[in-house]
Motif scaffolding. Structure first.
Motif, PDB file in Angstrom:
ATOM      1  N   CYS A 120       0.833  -1.204   0.000  1.00 12.01           N
ATOM      2  CA  CYS A 120       0.000   0.000   0.000  1.00 12.01           C
ATOM      3  C   CYS A 120       0.868   1.256   0.000  1.00 12.01           C
ATOM      4  N   LEU A 121       1.880   1.286   0.835  1.00  9.51           N
ATOM      5  CA  LEU A 121       2.757   2.464   0.922  1.00  9.51           C
ATOM      6  C   LEU A 121       3.487   2.717  -0.390  1.00  9.51           C
ATOM      7  N   LYS A 122       3.816   1.658  -1.113  1.00 12.43           N
ATOM      8  CA  LYS A 122       4.490   1.822  -2.402  1.00 12.43           C
ATOM      9  C   LYS A 122       3.595   2.541  -3.411  1.00 12.43           C
ATOM     10  N   LEU A 123       2.284   2.400  -3.238  1.00 12.39           N
ATOM     11  CA  LEU A 123       1.334   3.041  -4.154  1.00 12.39           C
ATOM     12  C   LEU A 123       1.179   4.535  -3.870  1.00 12.39           C
ATOM     13  N   ASN A 124       1.641   4.965  -2.694  1.00 10.72           N
ATOM     14  CA  ASN A 124       1.526   6.372  -2.283  1.00 10.72           C
ATOM     15  C   ASN A 124       0.096   6.892  -2.481  1.00 10.72           C
ATOM     16  N   PRO A 125      -0.884   6.260  -1.826  1.00  6.31           N
ATOM     17  CA  PRO A 125      -2.279   6.661  -2.021  1.00  6.31           C
ATOM     18  C   PRO A 125      -2.574   8.020  -1.396  1.00  6.31           C
ATOM     19  N   ASP A 126      -3.689   8.608  -1.803  1.00  8.64           N
ATOM     20  CA  ASP A 126      -4.124   9.875  -1.209  1.00  8.64           C
ATOM     21  C   ASP A 126      -4.787   9.656   0.143  1.00  8.64           C
ATOM     22  N   GLY A 127      -5.351   8.471   0.358  1.00 15.34           N
ATOM     23  CA  GLY A 127      -5.996   8.155   1.628  1.00 15.34           C
ATOM     24  C   GLY A 127      -6.158   6.653   1.757  1.00 15.34           C
ATOM     25  N   VAL A 128      -6.339   6.181   2.983  1.00 17.50           N
ATOM     26  CA  VAL A 128      -6.414   4.744   3.240  1.00 17.50           C
ATOM     27  C   VAL A 128      -7.575   4.447   4.185  1.00 17.50           C
ATOM     28  N   ILE A 129      -8.239   3.331   3.953  1.00 14.93           N
ATOM     29  CA  ILE A 129      -9.267   2.790   4.845  1.00 14.93           C
ATOM     30  C   ILE A 129      -8.710   1.489   5.411  1.00 14.93           C
ATOM     31  N   ILE A 130      -8.760   1.324   6.730  1.00 19.01           N
ATOM     32  CA  ILE A 130      -8.117   0.174   7.375  1.00 19.01           C
ATOM     33  C   ILE A 130      -9.091  -0.555   8.299  1.00 19.01           C
ATOM     34  N   VAL A 131      -9.205  -1.864   8.109  1.00 25.15           N
ATOM     35  CA  VAL A 131      -9.723  -2.733   9.164  1.00 25.15           C
ATOM     36  C   VAL A 131      -8.494  -3.227   9.911  1.00 25.15           C
ATOM     37  N   PRO A 132      -8.288  -2.816  11.159  1.00 22.28           N
ATOM     38  CA  PRO A 132      -7.002  -3.055  11.817  1.00 22.28           C
ATOM     39  C   PRO A 132      -6.754  -4.515  12.169  1.00 22.28           C
ATOM     40  N   SER A 133      -5.471  -4.851  12.208  1.00 22.16           N
ATOM     41  CA  SER A 133      -5.003  -6.111  12.764  1.00 22.16           C
ATOM     42  C   SER A 133      -4.771  -5.868  14.257  1.00 22.16           C
ATOM     43  N   LYS A 134      -3.867  -6.577  14.883  1.00 23.93           N
ATOM     44  CA  LYS A 134      -3.535  -6.303  16.278  1.00 23.93           C
ATOM     45  C   LYS A 134      -2.995  -4.884  16.416  1.00 23.93           C
ATOM     46  N   LYS A 140       2.488   0.061  13.512  1.00 25.16           N
ATOM     47  CA  LYS A 140       3.662   0.207  12.643  1.00 25.16           C
ATOM     48  C   LYS A 140       3.271   0.835  11.311  1.00 25.16           C
ATOM     49  N   PHE A 141       2.114   0.453  10.803  1.00 28.41           N
ATOM     50  CA  PHE A 141       1.632   0.989   9.533  1.00 28.41           C
ATOM     51  C   PHE A 141       1.116   2.417   9.688  1.00 28.41           C
ATOM     52  N   THR A 142       0.294   2.649  10.709  1.00 29.83           N
ATOM     53  CA  THR A 142      -0.304   3.979  10.849  1.00 29.83           C
ATOM     54  C   THR A 142       0.745   5.034  11.201  1.00 29.83           C
ATOM     55  N   ASP A 143       1.795   4.635  11.909  1.00 30.74           N
ATOM     56  CA  ASP A 143       2.887   5.581  12.172  1.00 30.74           C
ATOM     57  C   ASP A 143       3.521   6.048  10.855  1.00 30.74           C
ATOM     58  N   LYS A 144       3.652   5.143   9.919  1.00 29.83           N
ATOM     59  CA  LYS A 144       4.211   5.500   8.606  1.00 29.83           C
ATOM     60  C   LYS A 144       3.247   6.394   7.826  1.00 29.83           C
ATOM     61  N   LEU A 145       1.955   6.122   7.965  1.00 28.75           N
ATOM     62  CA  LEU A 145       0.970   6.982   7.302  1.00 28.75           C
ATOM     63  C   LEU A 145       1.030   8.397   7.859  1.00 28.75           C
ATOM     64  N   HIS A 146       1.131   8.516   9.178  1.00 25.96           N
ATOM     65  CA  HIS A 146       1.258   9.841   9.785  1.00 25.96           C
ATOM     66  C   HIS A 146       2.535  10.537   9.312  1.00 25.96           C
ATOM     67  N   ALA A 147       3.619   9.781   9.232  1.00 27.48           N
ATOM     68  CA  ALA A 147       4.902  10.369   8.831  1.00 27.48           C
ATOM     69  C   ALA A 147       4.879  10.880   7.397  1.00 27.48           C
ATOM     70  N   THR A 148       4.104  10.227   6.554  1.00 24.87           N
ATOM     71  CA  THR A 148       4.028  10.642   5.144  1.00 24.87           C
ATOM     72  C   THR A 148       2.827  11.535   4.854  1.00 24.87           C
ATOM     73  N   GLY A 149       2.040  11.838   5.884  1.00 24.70           N
ATOM     74  CA  GLY A 149       0.907  12.754   5.710  1.00 24.70           C
ATOM     75  C   GLY A 149      -0.276  12.147   4.984  1.00 24.70           C
ATOM     76  N   ILE A 150      -0.416  10.824   5.029  1.00 24.01           N
ATOM     77  CA  ILE A 150      -1.540  10.166   4.364  1.00 24.01           C
ATOM     78  C   ILE A 150      -2.659   9.938   5.384  1.00 24.01           C
ATOM     79  N   PRO A 151      -3.826  10.552   5.220  1.00 22.74           N
ATOM     80  CA  PRO A 151      -4.914  10.364   6.182  1.00 22.74           C
ATOM     81  C   PRO A 151      -5.529   8.969   6.058  1.00 22.74           C
TER      82      PRO A 151
END
Length: 355
Positions: A120-134, A140-151
């Motif tokens: 998903c991160l390789k695609l550099n999307p404008d936004g993401v919808i997540i059904v979370p895992s643990k 780990k994923f959402t921290d990267k989304l925050h760091a790259t400014g992806i809501p």
């Protein structure tokens, strides 16, 4: 002058800057000095200017790419409703070139969540919808989304510590509490009820189901502490014949059980078994308006279904990303879905969407 009649040129003249500077301020673009930005903002305030973000977004003719990450599933599952709602939202916003790519992970294999989110991160999307895992895996994923400014918007399980743009789903604890209250309208004189679970390696599929069970048990502890709750596990990796054997053994050993509750969308597994074995004296409380559940409801093997509007959730998640990213609107951070109860008398009038 009405705000819809004000031209960018008018703002530029009042602020004493170029039209290009006003345009960059309006659209949040870089390369504007702080002094110029303040002049433009002051002029906008004095003129009571409200930009038409809808028309502006159309004029830009940009394509918006969203990714929806959900568990891999079978047909006629709750997650299908999520997908259909998301795709309907894309169709509704097709003038803005909004599209959604569905990506899937396996619930009990956290490494697949890592694999999918890396793609998903390789695609550099404008936004993401997540059904979370643990929580730790998802963080780990959402921290990267925050760091790259992806809501991102969360579905199914609410994890406020991850700071999503928004959440859509039921208040799981209240939903389980409500399920117990409704079931006990029928089962108040019982000594024992059955709780059906689907587990793998001692784990259930989601935090949402855990919270429903917690709410259910809270109600039972407070109001019916003497009723025994007997658990039955139908393993996720087993087949129908195995399920039938487990259920046959359970009901043979517990002949006085007349009520069953389950917090997943597979109440129909027990319902179909009851219909085939002609056990008409057992009723089920289940979740989710999937067709197999609805059929058992109409035939009387399931007494109640709690609907959580999966279609509306999928639609609303895409719409929320659209409003926040494209139209620059503020969105509601927490959106609890209604807790609605379906019976055979009203199931045919249920509407999966009001949009």
């Amino acid at each position: 002058m009405a705000s819809d009649k004000i031209r960018i040129k008018d703002v530029a003249e009042l602020a004493g800057v170029s039209v290009g500077t006003v345009d960059r301020v309006l659209h949040g673009r870089p390369n504007v000095s702080e002094a110029s930005r303040k002049k433009v903002e002051k002029a906008l305030s004095e003129m009571n200017y409200t930009p038409n973000m809808y028309a502006s977004a159309l004029a830009h003719n940009k394509t918006y790419h969203f990714v929806c990450i959900i568990p891999k599933h079978e047909s006629e599952a709750y997650w299908e409703e999520i997908e259909e709602g998301a795709m309907k939202a894309c169709e509704h916003r097709r003038d803005f070139n909004v599209n959604v790519k569905m990506m899937y992970y396996r619930r009990f294999r956290p490494e697949t969540f890592d694999e999918v989110t890396s793609e998903c991160l390789k695609l550099n999307p404008d936004g993401v919808i997540i059904v979370p895992s643990k929580l730790d895996v998802t963080r780990k994923f959402t921290d990267k989304l925050h760091a790259t400014g992806i809501p991102f918007v969360m579905l199914d399980s609410y994890m406020p510590d991850l700071r999503p743009l928004a959440f859509y789903g039921q208040d799981s604890f209240c939903s389980g509490y409500f399920a117990a209250r409704m079931l006990m309208l029928l089962a108040k004189d019982e000594k024992e009820i059955m709780m059906m679970k689907q587990m793998k390696n001692g784990l259930i599929a989601s935090k949402q189901q855990e919270n429903r069970e917690t709410g259910f048990r809270h109600y039972m502890h407070d109001h019916f502490p003497d009723i025994v709750i007997s658990e039955v596990n139908l393993p996720l990796d087993a087949g129908r014949d195995s399920y039938a054997e487990i259920l046959e053994d359970f009901f043979a050993a517990h002949p006085d059980v007349h009520h069953c509750v389950t917090f997943c969308s597979k109440a129909h597994i027990v319902g179909e078994f009851l219909l085939k074995s002609n056990r008409r004296n057992v009723q089920i409380m289940g979740y989710d308006m999937v067709e197999k559940n609805a059929l058992c409801l109409r035939q009387g093997a399931i007494s109640f279904l709690i609907a959580q509007h999966g279609y509306m959730q999928g639609y609303s998640c895409v719409e929320t990303l659209f409003e926040a990213i494209v139209l620059k609107k503020e969105v509601n951070p927490v959106n609890y879905m209604p807790i609605e109860i379906l019976t055979k008398e009203n199931v045919d009038f249920y509407r999966r969407t009001q949009l």
